[in-house]
Design a protein around this motif. Structure first.
Motif, PDB file in Angstrom:
ATOM      1  N   SER A   1       0.820  -1.216   0.000  1.00 24.38           N
ATOM      2  CA  SER A   1       0.000   0.000   0.000  1.00 24.38           C
ATOM      3  C   SER A   1       0.848   1.257   0.000  1.00 24.38           C
ATOM      4  O   SER A   1       0.465   2.272  -0.601  1.00 24.38           O
ATOM      5  CB  SER A   1      -0.923   0.005   1.220  1.00 24.38           C
ATOM      6  OG  SER A   1      -1.786  -1.109   1.214  1.00 24.38           O
ATOM      7  N   ILE A   2       1.978   1.223   0.680  1.00 24.37           N
ATOM      8  CA  ILE A   2       2.789   2.445   0.797  1.00 24.37           C
ATOM      9  C   ILE A   2       3.256   2.948  -0.572  1.00 24.37           C
ATOM     10  O   ILE A   2       3.018   4.108  -0.922  1.00 24.37           O
ATOM     11  CB  ILE A   2       3.982   2.203   1.749  1.00 24.37           C
ATOM     12  CG1 ILE A   2       3.477   1.987   3.174  1.00 24.37           C
ATOM     13  CG2 ILE A   2       4.944   3.391   1.709  1.00 24.37           C
ATOM     14  CD1 ILE A   2       4.559   1.602   4.159  1.00 24.37           C
ATOM     15  N   PRO A   3       3.927   2.117  -1.411  1.00 23.43           N
ATOM     16  CA  PRO A   3       4.347   2.649  -2.724  1.00 23.43           C
ATOM     17  C   PRO A   3       3.186   3.038  -3.634  1.00 23.43           C
ATOM     18  O   PRO A   3       3.286   4.007  -4.372  1.00 23.43           O
ATOM     19  CB  PRO A   3       5.173   1.497  -3.326  1.00 23.43           C
ATOM     20  CG  PRO A   3       4.812   0.292  -2.559  1.00 23.43           C
ATOM     21  CD  PRO A   3       4.429   0.751  -1.201  1.00 23.43           C
ATOM     22  N   VAL A   4       2.070   2.283  -3.587  1.00 22.20           N
ATOM     23  CA  VAL A   4       0.929   2.625  -4.431  1.00 22.20           C
ATOM     24  C   VAL A   4       0.364   3.983  -4.036  1.00 22.20           C
ATOM     25  O   VAL A   4       0.063   4.821  -4.898  1.00 22.20           O
ATOM     26  CB  VAL A   4      -0.156   1.527  -4.336  1.00 22.20           C
ATOM     27  CG1 VAL A   4      -1.441   1.991  -5.005  1.00 22.20           C
ATOM     28  CG2 VAL A   4       0.327   0.241  -4.984  1.00 22.20           C
ATOM     29  N   SER A   5       0.224   4.210  -2.725  1.00 21.84           N
ATOM     30  CA  SER A   5      -0.327   5.486  -2.255  1.00 21.84           C
ATOM     31  C   SER A   5       0.565   6.654  -2.651  1.00 21.84           C
ATOM     32  O   SER A   5       0.091   7.691  -3.126  1.00 21.84           O
ATOM     33  CB  SER A   5      -0.492   5.450  -0.735  1.00 21.84           C
ATOM     34  OG  SER A   5      -1.281   4.356  -0.342  1.00 21.84           O
ATOM     35  N   VAL A   6       1.863   6.465  -2.460  1.00 16.79           N
ATOM     36  CA  VAL A   6       2.791   7.538  -2.814  1.00 16.79           C
ATOM     37  C   VAL A   6       2.801   7.766  -4.317  1.00 16.79           C
ATOM     38  O   VAL A   6       2.851   8.906  -4.797  1.00 16.79           O
ATOM     39  CB  VAL A   6       4.209   7.206  -2.300  1.00 16.79           C
ATOM     40  CG1 VAL A   6       5.222   8.224  -2.817  1.00 16.79           C
ATOM     41  CG2 VAL A   6       4.227   7.169  -0.784  1.00 16.79           C
ATOM     42  N   TYR A   7       2.692   6.665  -5.085  1.00 17.26           N
ATOM     43  CA  TYR A   7       2.841   6.793  -6.534  1.00 17.26           C
ATOM     44  C   TYR A   7       1.666   7.532  -7.171  1.00 17.26           C
ATOM     45  O   TYR A   7       1.861   8.296  -8.118  1.00 17.26           O
ATOM     46  CB  TYR A   7       2.989   5.401  -7.166  1.00 17.26           C
ATOM     47  CG  TYR A   7       3.523   5.472  -8.575  1.00 17.26           C
ATOM     48  CD1 TYR A   7       4.810   5.945  -8.820  1.00 17.26           C
ATOM     49  CD2 TYR A   7       2.755   5.094  -9.664  1.00 17.26           C
ATOM     50  CE1 TYR A   7       5.300   6.025 -10.100  1.00 17.26           C
ATOM     51  CE2 TYR A   7       3.234   5.171 -10.954  1.00 17.26           C
ATOM     52  CZ  TYR A   7       4.521   5.642 -11.160  1.00 17.26           C
ATOM     53  OH  TYR A   7       5.008   5.731 -12.437  1.00 17.26           O
ATOM     54  N   ILE A   8       0.452   7.315  -6.677  1.00 16.64           N
ATOM     55  CA  ILE A   8      -0.669   8.032  -7.302  1.00 16.64           C
ATOM     56  C   ILE A   8      -0.591   9.531  -7.002  1.00 16.64           C
ATOM     57  O   ILE A   8      -0.984  10.353  -7.828  1.00 16.64           O
ATOM     58  CB  ILE A   8      -2.029   7.444  -6.871  1.00 16.64           C
ATOM     59  CG1 ILE A   8      -2.263   7.583  -5.380  1.00 16.64           C
ATOM     60  CG2 ILE A   8      -2.164   6.013  -7.302  1.00 16.64           C
ATOM     61  CD1 ILE A   8      -3.662   7.189  -4.957  1.00 16.64           C
ATOM     62  N   ILE A   9      -0.046   9.888  -5.832  1.00 13.59           N
ATOM     63  CA  ILE A   9       0.172  11.309  -5.548  1.00 13.59           C
ATOM     64  C   ILE A   9       1.254  11.856  -6.475  1.00 13.59           C
ATOM     65  O   ILE A   9       1.131  12.953  -7.048  1.00 13.59           O
ATOM     66  CB  ILE A   9       0.567  11.511  -4.075  1.00 13.59           C
ATOM     67  CG1 ILE A   9      -0.567  11.063  -3.151  1.00 13.59           C
ATOM     68  CG2 ILE A   9       0.918  12.972  -3.803  1.00 13.59           C
ATOM     69  CD1 ILE A   9      -0.210  11.096  -1.683  1.00 13.59           C
ATOM     70  N   LEU A  10       2.301  11.065  -6.658  1.00 15.08           N
ATOM     71  CA  LEU A  10       3.415  11.481  -7.508  1.00 15.08           C
ATOM     72  C   LEU A  10       2.975  11.650  -8.962  1.00 15.08           C
ATOM     73  O   LEU A  10       3.291  12.651  -9.618  1.00 15.08           O
ATOM     74  CB  LEU A  10       4.532  10.444  -7.409  1.00 15.08           C
ATOM     75  CG  LEU A  10       5.816  10.741  -8.182  1.00 15.08           C
ATOM     76  CD1 LEU A  10       6.517  11.944  -7.577  1.00 15.08           C
ATOM     77  CD2 LEU A  10       6.733   9.529  -8.161  1.00 15.08           C
ATOM     78  N   VAL A  11       2.201  10.694  -9.458  1.00 13.74           N
ATOM     79  CA  VAL A  11       1.736  10.764 -10.848  1.00 13.74           C
ATOM     80  C   VAL A  11       0.820  11.959 -11.054  1.00 13.74           C
ATOM     81  O   VAL A  11       0.857  12.613 -12.104  1.00 13.74           O
ATOM     82  CB  VAL A  11       1.038   9.444 -11.240  1.00 13.74           C
ATOM     83  CG1 VAL A  11       0.299   9.592 -12.548  1.00 13.74           C
ATOM     84  CG2 VAL A  11       2.041   8.317 -11.348  1.00 13.74           C
ATOM     85  N   THR A  12       0.002  12.248 -10.056  1.00 15.36           N
ATOM     86  CA  THR A  12      -0.865  13.420 -10.160  1.00 15.36           C
ATOM     87  C   THR A  12      -0.045  14.696 -10.300  1.00 15.36           C
ATOM     88  O   THR A  12      -0.346  15.564 -11.126  1.00 15.36           O
ATOM     89  CB  THR A  12      -1.778  13.516  -8.934  1.00 15.36           C
ATOM     90  OG1 THR A  12      -2.548  12.319  -8.812  1.00 15.36           O
ATOM     91  CG2 THR A  12      -2.727  14.697  -9.049  1.00 15.36           C
TER      92      THR A  12
END
Length: 868
Positions: free
Chosen positions: A814-825
């Protein structure tokens, strides 16, 4: 409400899957196209300044017939490079000396068939989500060349990839579709197209003939661009092109209205044989236009020039005398009309730039400030003045020179307009992205706040759901979210996915957000309250972080930080890295080692099935020509391997059935611990056998290495050193991720081996093909998750180990997925957003989906262990 940590983690991951799905729906919307798609309108007249111009209708067609010969995966060097010279002599002659125009057409990612066909015929840039729709192409609703041609009375015949039939279900007067996904066939799939040629070329009852050949693409998926089969296929295509061109020349009667033969590719081919990403080999395609209208003068040397693949739509429209599709973002390939009179050239350029300016007006609020729009208006004024001068004195050299100046202005405006539109080809649904992000972050916060309770010896935690939902704060939040939803959805320019949902569904999402937020605040309050109590009565700390705990933490943090580096994402697989005779020996040794490493805990029946299954795998690889039998001296394939592969499937299903039977037996006889452990191991063995069948021969040593590491770590590290469940789970997760890359995968779509989806199939079946492809791609993470279940279950004193494992698995994913969607945004306007970050986002979403399945399985097994 008290829940087991595994059940709680599984629920959180399911919520995250929902959140990621909403985020992806907002991040990958349908491309923006003209709002006037269905409105019929008269063509724009020629600009005039005080003079009466009689050019108010569409220009007449430039070509009487058009034949489109589309060769799937025809990258540019297959025609213009050494392979073209060697294997396509007739095409090379046309390119170098014949009546032709040659281009290198750049395809934008995703470089898969269906989006590229849409780009060729609509002139628009399809969205990245079309890589998913490529598996089941819907009817094309955008304005396009085929629809325009049919409306104009053109008779169209099609043979080839059935994707066209799905996109244009009622447009062809005659068609014969072939299955595009059965990549094991590269012969019959093309013969089924060629068998129609002799008859159709003699007929006069058609205006457009479209041929889509798939064999070259299938060869690439099977054996790559360096295979000798590529040369044979290019020679076959060259002879087909010669046959078509000769037939068209033989029936040309009117030299003023010649025919046009278009040779093109939909995408290229990577060095591994796949496609879908943005490497030069995948985006550069060959495009050759052959017509007697392009007859060259002695000494006229024409080198291939670079164009966009979307430019073909406008060019075909002008060539056929059709309106340019309203969503077109491409420009007329000017060399096609360079030989026409100046007035016609300017007319064509005006129609193209006018269409692009209208599209810009529909999609850009401040369109009048765009440089391209300003250039178009200047060009149009100059054109208007030129028309007045031309009608007064049409043979003057001054008129011609002024016309050349107007032409340059139009071409400059065309380039600028194309650039402006390509930057705004799709709009992000920020509202859906935001809602999805909030759901993911709320689930992550609940997981982080629950760590102390979830990893306790009882593996249970008190989830604060009922009390927050009954609180005033919950209803205030729900009211505020509902008001926000109404405001967003009633905005003038709103086109959100969530706004299109029924109120009940949208209300359910808002309720879930409010409930999770209240639950998180309640859990946070308890943590702070517990912290104050602990500060008053500090306990004696009996535990500290070990070196392995620190390494796992730093590894997770490092992975999260690496998500922001585009170069690392492109080359992440590099952090992990033929002869047929040598490969045969290596495959035989690998299959033997797989049997040795897996059979030791299986029942006698499963051992026999495993031995025969591995033997069948070698026979399958020999049948399709990957390896040799000791007595086989030539390279002739025995068969397509369908019988041999199905032979192996029988043993895979047999082993899985035996393991499932033992598991059910352990439920009936509660104390039968051995039956449960043997059953789980046999299921693991069946998955290993399936992976062995689907992986390519050079990946078998990688599978052996994976199984050997599992054995060594279990016997000499995890069990003797008594690592806790969290440490073992983290190590299994990271080994699974590492072997995902070890087996040849990357963060590029091009490395997905779709040929694995057709092992043992003699026809395309969507669900089996998708399952087999997904399993082959993610066999590393799946096998390590399966081994984790076996290891933890084999420890009789494990207690709630599976619940702890499920929680850790959910948290670390969950940690990388959560960070990644913020990053992609935040990086959605980055240069590499579509070529690098978007494919990685799809992979992360798939990893989360697999984690959800793993957590559900862990929770189910934990429940059965508890009952036992």
């Amino acid at each position: 409400m008290r829940l087991g940590s595994g059940t709680f983690a599984a629920g959180c991951v399911v919520i995250e899957v929902l959140g990621v799905a909403l985020f992806l729906r907002g991040f990958f919307p349908a491309p923006v196209f003209s709002g006037a798609e269905r409105q019929a309108e008269s063509p724009a007249p020629e600009p005039s300044a005080g003079a009466s111009s009689n050019w108010t209708e569409l220009p007449p067609p430039l070509f009487s017939k058009v034949v489109i010969l589309l060769i799937d995966a025809l990258r540019d060097d297959f025609v213009f490079g050494s392979k073209g010279v060697k294997f396509m002599p007739y095409t090379t002659y046309l390119v170098e000396k014949g009546s032709s125009l040659s281009f290198v057409a750049e395809a934008k990612p995703p470089t898969v068939t269906m989006p590229r066909i849409k780009a060729l015929l609509t002139g628009s840039l399809p969205g990245f989500i079309d890589v998913v729709r490529n598996l089941n192409s819907p009817t094309l609703m955008e304005d396009n060349v085929i629809t325009r041609a049919k409306a104009a009375g053109k008779r169209i015949i099609f043979y080839g990839d059935e994707t066209w039939v799905k996109l244009f279900p009622k447009h062809f007067v005659e068609y014969d579709g072939t299955t595009s996904f059965f990549v094991s066939d590269y012969t019959e799939v093309d013969n089924n197209v060629t068998r129609h040629l002799d008859k159709v070329l003699k007929r006069q009852d058609w205006d457009m003939l479209i041929l889509h050949y798939l064999g070259l693409d299938h060869i690439g998926h099977i054996s790559g661009p360096s295979s000798p089969l590529v040369g044979h296929k290019l020679s076959e295509m060259d002879s087909i092109l010669m046959k078509i061109h000769t037939a068209l020349l033989a029936e040309e009667r009117d030299p003023l209205l010649p025919s046009l033969l278009v040779l093109c590719g939909d995408h290229g081919m990577s060095e591994a044989g796949g496609h879908g990403a943005s490497s030069m080999e995948e985006v550069n395609t060959a495009l050759v236009l052959v017509s007697s209208a392009f007859e060259r003068k002695p000494g006229d040397v024409r080198h291939p020039t670079r164009v966009q693949q979307t430019d073909l739509a406008a060019t075909l429209s002008i060539g056929l005398g059709l309106p340019i599709p309203k969503s077109n973002t491409g420009g007329l390939m000017f060399p096609v009309v360079e030989g026409r009179p100046m007035r016609e050239q300017l007319r064509f350029l005006h129609l193209n730039t006018l269409q692009l300016s209208k599209l810009l007006q529909e999609n850009v609020p401040s369109y009048n400030k765009e440089p391209g729009f300003e250039q178009f208006k200047v060009s149009e004024r100059s054109h208007r003045n030129w028309i007045r001068l031309y009608l007064e004195e049409n043979n003057s050299e001054v008129v011609f020179n002024l016309g050349a100046k107007v032409r340059r202005q139009y071409l400059d405006a065309l380039r600028t307009l194309k650039l402006s539109l390509s930057r705004r080809v799709a709009q992000y649904d920020v509202y859906s992205m935001a809602v999805g992000t909030v759901l993911v972050l709320e689930a992550l916060v609940l997981l982080l706040l629950s760590v102390p309770q979830a990893l306790s010896s009882r593996a249970e935690l008190d989830v604060p759901l009922l009390s927050p939902v009954c609180s005033l704060l919950f209803y205030l939040l729900l009211l505020a979210l509902a008001a926000l939803h109404v405001v967003v959805c009633t905005a003038a320019d709103s086109s959100c996915y969530l706004c299109g949902l029924p109120w009940l569904a949208a209300g359910g999402v808002m309720t879930l957000i409010a409930a999770l937020l209240c639950a998180g605040m309640s859990a946070l309050t308890r943590v702070f309250a517990g912290g104050k109590c602990l500060s008053q009565n500090p306990p004696q700390s009996t535990s500290r972080w070990s070196e392995l705990d620190l390494l796992s933490f730093l590894g997770t943090v490092g992975h999260v930080l690496s998500l922001g580096a585009s170069s690392f994402i492109e080359e992440e697989h590099q952090t992990c890295s033929d002869h047929k005779a040598e490969l045969s020996v290596l495959a035989a040794l690998s299959l033997t080692m797989i049997f040795v490493l897996v059979q030791k805990r299986c029942s006698l029946t499963s051992k026999v099935a495993m031995a025969f299954g591995l033997l069948g795998i070698y026979c399958y690889r020999a049948a399709i020509g990957n390896v040799l039998f000791p007595w086989q001296q030539d390279n002739k394939d025995i068969s397509k391997g369908i019988t041999e592969a199905r032979f192996v499937y029988v043993f895979v299903l047999g082993i899985l059935f035996t393991g499932t039977k033992d598991l059910l037996k352990s439920q009936i006889i509660a104390a039968d611990f051995t039956a449960r452990t043997v059953g789980l191991w046999e299921i693991h063995s069946g998955l290993v056998l399936l992976a062995t069948l689907l992986l390519r021969p050079h990946n078998l040593p990688v599978l052996v290495l994976s199984l050997a590491i599992q054995t060594i770590m279990a016997q000499f590290i995890w069990r003797p050193l008594r690592h806790d469940v969290a440490e073992v789970t983290v190590m299994h997760y990271w080994f699974g991720q590492a072997f995902f890359y070890f087996q040849g995968n990357s963060n590029s779509i091009a490395t997905v081996d779709i040929s694995a989806g057709f092992v043992g199939l003699d026809a395309y079946m969507e669900i089996p093909a998708m399952f087999l492809t997904a399993f082959a791609t993610y066999s590393g993470p799946v096998l390590w998750a399966s081994h984790l279940v076996n290891f933890l279950t084999s420890e009789a004193s494990s207690g709630s180990a599976l619940s702890h494992a499920c929680f850790c698995y959910a948290l670390i994913c969950s940690i990388p997925v959560s960070v990644y969607i913020i990053l992609v945004t935040s990086l959605r306007y980055h240069l590499f957003i579509w070529s690098v970050f978007s494919p990685k986002l799809l992979y992360e979403g798939m990893h989360l989906l697999i984690t959800a399945a793993v957590c559900i399985f862990f929770t189910a097994m934990d429940q059965t262990n508890t009952k036992s």
